[in-house]
Design a protein around this motif. Structure first.
Motif, short mmCIF file in Angstrom:
data_model
loop_
_atom_site.label_atom_id
_atom_site.label_comp_id
_atom_site.label_asym_id
_atom_site.label_seq_id
_atom_site.Cartn_x
_atom_site.Cartn_y
_atom_site.Cartn_z
N GLU A 11 0.77 -1.11 0.23
CA GLU A 11 -0.16 -0.28 -0.13
C GLU A 11 1.30 1.26 0.11
O GLU A 11 0.43 2.11 -0.83
N ARG A 12 1.89 1.32 0.64
CA ARG A 12 3.19 2.20 1.09
C ARG A 12 3.70 2.38 -0.40
O ARG A 12 4.05 3.93 -1.09
N LEU A 13 3.87 1.67 -1.61
CA LEU A 13 4.60 1.33 -2.28
C LEU A 13 3.40 2.28 -3.50
O LEU A 13 4.18 2.89 -4.58
N ARG A 14 2.22 1.62 -3.53
CA ARG A 14 1.00 2.18 -4.75
C ARG A 14 1.07 3.45 -4.19
O ARG A 14 0.84 4.17 -5.14
N ARG A 15 0.46 4.47 -2.84
CA ARG A 15 0.77 5.87 -2.96
C ARG A 15 2.89 5.99 -3.56
O ARG A 15 1.84 7.35 -3.88
N ARG A 16 3.34 5.94 -2.83
CA ARG A 16 4.04 6.37 -3.42
C ARG A 16 4.59 6.17 -4.97
O ARG A 16 4.59 7.17 -5.79
N TRP A 17 4.25 5.05 -5.84
CA TRP A 17 4.29 5.70 -6.89
C TRP A 17 2.53 6.47 -8.04
O TRP A 17 3.28 7.16 -8.62
N LEU A 18 1.72 6.95 -7.11
CA LEU A 18 0.79 7.25 -7.56
C LEU A 18 0.95 8.14 -7.88
O LEU A 18 0.79 9.95 -8.02
N GLY A 19 1.88 8.89 -6.14
CA GLY A 19 2.30 10.37 -5.27
C GLY A 19 3.08 11.12 -6.69
O GLY A 19 2.75 11.60 -7.06
N ARG A 20 3.75 10.19 -7.50
CA ARG A 20 4.92 10.66 -8.62
C ARG A 20 4.44 10.86 -9.65
O ARG A 20 4.71 11.21 -10.36
N LEU A 21 3.22 10.04 -9.83
CA LEU A 21 2.11 9.88 -11.47
C LEU A 21 0.95 10.82 -11.01
O LEU A 21 0.72 11.26 -13.03
N THR A 22 0.78 10.69 -10.22
CA THR A 22 -1.12 11.79 -9.80
C THR A 22 -0.53 12.95 -10.39
O THR A 22 -0.17 13.57 -10.08
N ALA A 23 -2.09 13.65 -10.90
CA ALA A 23 -2.03 15.07 -10.93
C ALA A 23 -3.01 16.05 -10.20
O ALA A 23 -3.78 14.70 -9.88
N SER A 24 -2.93 16.60 -9.75
CA SER A 24 -4.09 16.80 -8.83
C SER A 24 -5.17 18.05 -9.40
O SER A 24 -5.44 17.76 -10.52
N LEU A 25 -6.56 17.51 -8.92
CA LEU A 25 -7.95 18.02 -9.67
C LEU A 25 -8.44 19.70 -9.35
O LEU A 25 -7.62 19.70 -8.54
N TRP A 26 -8.76 19.86 -10.32
CA TRP A 26 -9.21 20.86 -10.33
C TRP A 26 -7.79 21.63 -10.97
O TRP A 26 -8.59 23.20 -11.75
N ALA A 27 -6.72 21.71 -11.24
CA ALA A 27 -5.79 22.08 -12.06
C ALA A 27 -5.29 21.75 -12.72
O ALA A 27 -6.12 20.33 -13.32
N PRO A 28 -5.28 22.85 -14.08
CA PRO A 28 -5.02 21.74 -15.14
C PRO A 28 -3.93 20.49 -15.81
O PRO A 28 -2.73 21.03 -15.15
N LEU A 29 -3.94 19.87 -16.17
CA LEU A 29 -3.01 18.38 -16.57
C LEU A 29 -1.76 19.55 -17.01
O LEU A 29 -2.14 19.80 -18.07
N PRO A 30 -0.65 19.05 -16.60
CA PRO A 30 0.06 19.96 -17.41
C PRO A 30 1.24 18.37 -17.96
O PRO A 30 0.94 17.60 -17.46
N GLN A 31 2.65 18.95 -18.60
CA GLN A 31 2.98 18.30 -19.74
C GLN A 31 3.81 17.26 -18.55
O GLN A 31 3.83 16.17 -19.15
N SER A 32 4.25 17.54 -17.42
CA SER A 32 4.93 16.71 -16.86
C SER A 32 4.38 15.22 -16.57
O SER A 32 4.29 13.97 -15.80
N ARG A 33 2.28 15.55 -16.20
CA ARG A 33 1.38 14.36 -15.63
C ARG A 33 1.06 13.59 -17.32
O ARG A 33 0.29 12.98 -17.00
N LEU A 34 1.05 13.61 -18.90
CA LEU A 34 1.25 13.63 -19.33
C LEU A 34 2.39 12.35 -19.80
O LEU A 34 3.29 12.55 -20.01
N PHE A 35 1.77 11.01 -19.78
CA PHE A 35 2.28 10.04 -20.59
C PHE A 35 1.90 9.47 -22.32
O PHE A 35 0.09 8.88 -22.09
N LEU A 36 2.98 9.61 -22.25
CA LEU A 36 2.23 8.61 -24.04
C LEU A 36 2.39 7.18 -24.08
O LEU A 36 3.87 6.50 -23.99
#
Length: 316
Positions: A11-36
């Motif tokens: 669970e801690r590993l999943r949260r750490r991984w999601l924390g690095r990949l996920t963007a925030s709600l309400w904020a415009p999606l930035p380039q660094s959080r878009l994955f091709l």
């Protein structure tokens, strides 16, 4: 114990991984959080370009070279269009007012962008929905399963786009961070519910007249009185007293979840009937009351109830 440690570590590993990949709600999606990510069709497209280049080199065929470079240039343009289709999109969530176990939690999703967007797809907890933003705004609904009562965390939200040709998909992950409160599933038992909706609340005895007010029903107006005196009055009727009840966990039978389901059905029935009721749970007593607030407090108490607080004999 080792299983619990391993589960906490995952669970801690999943949260750490999601924390690095996920963007925030309400904020415009930035380039660094878009994955091709390439699709199968895109991989086939790239393989075709390579084959055409090799064919052109082997056979000195200019048409093969031209077609290969044209397909490559088209692929680059499509990649940029797909990426821009998701860049800068803002996502907002709207939680449902109430959810009962066994039903679906219909999560409202609002999307905004500075320009029109096409074919955005959202995924969460096994549910998916598509939304278009013809004028920079759009809405859709995600139907999340709610199999159990209690507090449930919202699953991560994935938004992606494959428009226009599906060569690649641009993906972004969002962490909602909210929670759903799921009420017990209503269950009508054989035990008497005292009174169904509306029973005992109809007007019965004539109690007198009062001055008419705007909004009074024409059927309640005293027209004969008005014709004699010129004063418009309204009829007043007495209403039987409302029942005052206690909904008791100990008075129900069966397993803990069945008792909670029966109590949930009774809360809904007595609220609809206009009764005044209270709720008794092991470790909690909700004073008698009525109206929407009493209904909400009772359902929340049932949703938060921990069966471990009841004795083994009670939960049997």
């Amino acid at each position: 114990m080792p299983d619990r440690v391993a589960s906490d570590w995952r669970e801690r590993l999943r949260r750490r991984w999601l924390g690095r990949l996920t963007a925030s709600l309400w904020a415009p999606l930035p380039q660094s959080r878009l994955f091709l990510l390439p699709t199968r069709f895109g991989l086939g497209w790239a393989g075709l370009v390579v084959l055409l280049v090799l064919f052109g080199i082997n056979y000195q065929n200019n048409m093969a070279h031209a077609l290969a470079f044209w397909l490559f240039a088209l692929g680059v343009v499509v990649l940029l269009r797909t990426w821009r289709n998701l860049l800068g999109v803002r996502v907002a969530l709207r939680l449902p007012q109430e959810v009962f176990a066994g039903n679906e939690a219909r999560l409202g999703v609002s999307l905004e962008g500075k320009r029109s967007r096409t074919a955005l797809v959202l995924h969460a907890g096994g549910a998916s929905a598509q939304a278009d933003l013809p004028e920079g705004r759009g809405e859709t609904t995600l139907a999340l399963p709610a199999p159990r009562r209690g507090v449930q965390s919202l699953p991560p939200l994935r938004i992606e786009s494959r428009w226009p040709l599906g060569l690649v998909r641009v993906v972004a992950w969002l962490e909602p961070g909210g929670r759903l409160l799921v009420y017990p599933r209503p269950l009508d038992a054989d035990e008497p519910l005292h009174r169904r909706a509306g029973a005992g609340l109809d007007a019965s005895d004539f109690a007198g007249l009062r001055r008419a007010e705007p909004g009074d029903s024409p059927a309640r107006l005293a027209w004969k009185q008005w014709s004699r005196t010129g004063v418009l009055a309204a009829k007043v009727f007495s209403v039987p007293p409302r029942q005052q009840l206690w909904l008791d966990y100990d008075a129900c039978q069966g397993e803990a979840e069945r008792r909670l389901s029966v109590l949930c059905a009774r809360v809904l029935a007595h609220h609809q009937a206009g009764d005044r009721f209270g709720l008794r749970l092991p470790g909690l007593t909700l004073a008698q009351g009525e109206g929407a607030r009493q209904r909400r407090l009772a359902l929340e108490a049932l949703a938060h109830f921990d069966p471990a607080t009841a004795s083994p004999e009670e939960g049997a």
